[in-house]
Design a protein around this motif. Structure first.
Motif, PDB file in Angstrom:
ATOM      1  N   VAL A 102       3.951  51.751  15.061  1.00  0.00           N
ATOM      2  CA  VAL A 102       3.653  52.363  16.355  1.00  0.00           C
ATOM      3  C   VAL A 102       2.168  52.698  16.312  1.00  0.00           C
ATOM      4  CG1 VAL A 102       4.140  54.275  17.908  1.00  0.00           C
ATOM      5  CG2 VAL A 102       5.991  53.301  16.525  1.00  0.00           C
ATOM      6  N   ASN A 103       1.415  52.084  17.208  1.00  0.00           N
ATOM      7  CA  ASN A 103      -0.043  52.157  17.114  1.00  0.00           C
ATOM      8  C   ASN A 103      -0.641  52.552  18.454  1.00  0.00           C
ATOM      9  OD1 ASN A 103      -2.383  51.619  15.422  1.00  0.00           O
ATOM     10  ND2 ASN A 103      -2.796  49.930  16.817  1.00  0.00           N
ATOM     11  N   GLN A 104      -1.696  53.360  18.409  1.00  0.00           N
ATOM     12  CA  GLN A 104      -2.394  53.770  19.625  1.00  0.00           C
ATOM     13  C   GLN A 104      -3.588  52.863  19.931  1.00  0.00           C
ATOM     14  OE1 GLN A 104      -1.284  56.288  21.591  1.00  0.00           O
ATOM     15  NE2 GLN A 104       0.425  56.446  20.179  1.00  0.00           N
ATOM     16  N   GLY A 105      -4.177  52.258  18.914  1.00  0.00           N
ATOM     17  CA  GLY A 105      -5.387  51.454  19.090  1.00  0.00           C
ATOM     18  C   GLY A 105      -5.141  49.982  18.872  1.00  0.00           C
ATOM     19  N   ASN A 106      -6.007  49.385  18.054  1.00  0.00           N
ATOM     20  CA  ASN A 106      -5.963  47.945  17.821  1.00  0.00           C
ATOM     21  C   ASN A 106      -5.243  47.603  16.527  1.00  0.00           C
ATOM     22  OD1 ASN A 106      -7.454  47.552  20.160  1.00  0.00           O
ATOM     23  ND2 ASN A 106      -9.385  47.750  19.062  1.00  0.00           N
ATOM     24  N   VAL A 107      -4.640  46.420  16.513  1.00  0.00           N
ATOM     25  CA  VAL A 107      -3.950  45.898  15.339  1.00  0.00           C
ATOM     26  C   VAL A 107      -4.533  44.527  15.024  1.00  0.00           C
ATOM     27  CG1 VAL A 107      -1.752  45.111  14.403  1.00  0.00           C
ATOM     28  CG2 VAL A 107      -1.809  47.117  15.884  1.00  0.00           C
ATOM     29  N   ASN A 108      -4.946  44.323  13.775  1.00  0.00           N
ATOM     30  CA  ASN A 108      -5.402  43.014  13.309  1.00  0.00           C
ATOM     31  C   ASN A 108      -4.497  42.582  12.171  1.00  0.00           C
ATOM     32  OD1 ASN A 108      -7.626  42.736  15.049  1.00  0.00           O
ATOM     33  ND2 ASN A 108      -8.852  44.049  13.737  1.00  0.00           N
ATOM     34  N   MET A 109      -3.868  41.430  12.335  1.00  0.00           N
ATOM     35  CA  MET A 109      -2.963  40.911  11.319  1.00  0.00           C
ATOM     36  C   MET A 109      -3.458  39.555  10.838  1.00  0.00           C
ATOM     37  SD  MET A 109       0.699  41.759  13.095  1.00  0.00           S
ATOM     38  CE  MET A 109       1.548  40.736  11.918  1.00  0.00           C
ATOM     39  N   ASP A 110      -3.573  39.399   9.517  1.00  0.00           N
ATOM     40  CA  ASP A 110      -3.981  38.135   8.918  1.00  0.00           C
ATOM     41  C   ASP A 110      -2.998  37.805   7.805  1.00  0.00           C
ATOM     42  OD1 ASP A 110      -5.362  35.878   8.139  1.00  0.00           O
ATOM     43  OD2 ASP A 110      -6.944  36.979   7.094  1.00  0.00           O
ATOM     44  N   GLN A 111      -2.270  36.726   7.966  1.00  0.00           N
ATOM     45  CA  GLN A 111      -1.285  36.274   6.980  1.00  0.00           C
ATOM     46  C   GLN A 111      -0.300  37.381   6.631  1.00  0.00           C
ATOM     47  OE1 GLN A 111      -3.513  34.722   3.675  1.00  0.00           O
ATOM     48  NE2 GLN A 111      -4.189  32.935   4.814  1.00  0.00           N
ATOM     49  N   SER A 112       0.225  38.039   7.655  1.00  0.00           N
ATOM     50  CA  SER A 112       1.116  39.173   7.470  1.00  0.00           C
ATOM     51  C   SER A 112       2.397  38.988   8.270  1.00  0.00           C
ATOM     52  CB  SER A 112       0.420  40.467   7.882  1.00  0.00           C
ATOM     53  OG  SER A 112      -0.716  40.690   7.087  1.00  0.00           O
ATOM     54  N   GLY A 113       3.367  39.837   7.984  1.00  0.00           N
ATOM     55  CA  GLY A 113       4.627  39.800   8.697  1.00  0.00           C
ATOM     56  C   GLY A 113       5.082  41.196   9.075  1.00  0.00           C
ATOM     57  N   VAL A 114       5.521  41.346  10.335  1.00  0.00           N
ATOM     58  CA  VAL A 114       5.971  42.637  10.834  1.00  0.00           C
ATOM     59  C   VAL A 114       7.243  42.426  11.650  1.00  0.00           C
ATOM     60  CG1 VAL A 114       5.359  44.644  12.238  1.00  0.00           C
ATOM     61  CG2 VAL A 114       3.595  43.470  10.955  1.00  0.00           C
ATOM     62  N   GLN A 115       8.173  43.357  11.526  1.00  0.00           N
ATOM     63  CA  GLN A 115       9.391  43.289  12.325  1.00  0.00           C
ATOM     64  C   GLN A 115       9.117  43.721  13.775  1.00  0.00           C
ATOM     65  OE1 GLN A 115      12.335  42.063  11.165  1.00  0.00           O
ATOM     66  NE2 GLN A 115      11.199  41.601   9.308  1.00  0.00           N
ATOM     67  N   VAL A 116       8.547  44.941  13.951  1.00  0.00           N
ATOM     68  CA  VAL A 116       8.312  45.483  15.291  1.00  0.00           C
ATOM     69  C   VAL A 116       6.914  46.089  15.357  1.00  0.00           C
ATOM     70  CG1 VAL A 116       9.068  47.155  17.024  1.00  0.00           C
ATOM     71  CG2 VAL A 116      10.765  46.023  15.579  1.00  0.00           C
ATOM     72  N   VAL A 117       6.145  45.711  16.378  1.00  0.00           N
ATOM     73  CA  VAL A 117       4.827  46.300  16.642  1.00  0.00           C
ATOM     74  C   VAL A 117       4.813  46.772  18.083  1.00  0.00           C
ATOM     75  CG1 VAL A 117       2.347  45.917  16.802  1.00  0.00           C
ATOM     76  CG2 VAL A 117       3.653  44.749  15.039  1.00  0.00           C
ATOM     77  N   VAL A 118       4.507  48.063  18.280  1.00  0.00           N
ATOM     78  CA  VAL A 118       4.341  48.629  19.611  1.00  0.00           C
ATOM     79  C   VAL A 118       2.973  49.299  19.627  1.00  0.00           C
ATOM     80  CG1 VAL A 118       5.209  50.263  21.317  1.00  0.00           C
ATOM     81  CG2 VAL A 118       6.818  49.027  19.851  1.00  0.00           C
TER      82      VAL A 118
END
Length: 196
Positions: A102-118
């Protein structure tokens, strides 16, 4: 015998060993843990290298080859790490895994895995996978996989995992499965009540 004792005492004095109980809370301005762990950490800055923690509250958290159960941070940087639940303002992930973010700002993903991003901010994804993503703006670089995507603006190559045909099939199978479970419960539930 005396020489052996002196050598042991010299070795002990060069190493600082701190024992932390499971109920202890580590509080400091800067906490750095290498190849260890802690239950709860409250600090301005936390650095974990090949280490783990159950709960972290901090302004900046850096995890390298480690894991955290729950994080509350202004900024979270994961490198070859894992987190189960993260509540952040900014997130950087490289070759890492996460369950719920659960994020308020920016998300940077590189070669990653996530179930849920809000997130309220922007998401940039490169060579990563997400099951469910909710964001304002999403930028998809190369070789990504997003199963469920809800965003105002999307840039990049979007490859839908569910097209119209797959969505209809998914709905039919989910309905049949739910109906079978309800029917089985009704049939077997009555028999169990009558036997009593």
């Amino acid at each position: 015998m005396t020489d052996e004792i002196k050598q042991e005492n010299e070795n002990e004095s060069t190493q600082d060993v701190v024992e932390i109980n499971e109920t202890d809370v580590v509080q400091a301005d800067i906490v750095e843990i290498n190849q260890g762990g802690a239950n709860k950490i409250e600090a301005k800055e936390v650095i974990l290298r090949q280490a783990g923690a159950n709960h972290i509250q901090s302004e900046l958290v850096q995890v390298r080859q480690g894991g955290v159960v729950a994080v509350e941070a202004e900024r979270l940087e994961l490198t070859e790490g894992a987190v189960i639940f993260a509540e952040t303002n900014n997130l950087e992930m490289t070759a890492s895994k996460a369950a719920v973010i659960v994020n308020q700002g920016n998300v940077n993903m590189d070669q990653s895995g996530v179930q849920v991003v809000v997130t309220k901010g922007n998401v940039q994804i490169d060579q990563s996978g997400v099951v469910a993503l909710v964001a304002n703006n999403v930028t998809l670089e190369e070789n990504n996989s997003v199963v469920f995507l809800l965003a105002k603006n999307v840039e990049g190559d979007v490859q839908a995992q569910f097209g119209p045909r797959e969505s209809a099939l998914f709905g039919i199978l989910a309905g049949l499965s739910a109906g079978a479970m309800i029917l089985a419960g009704a049939l077997f539930g009555k028999k169990l009540k009558k036997k009593k």
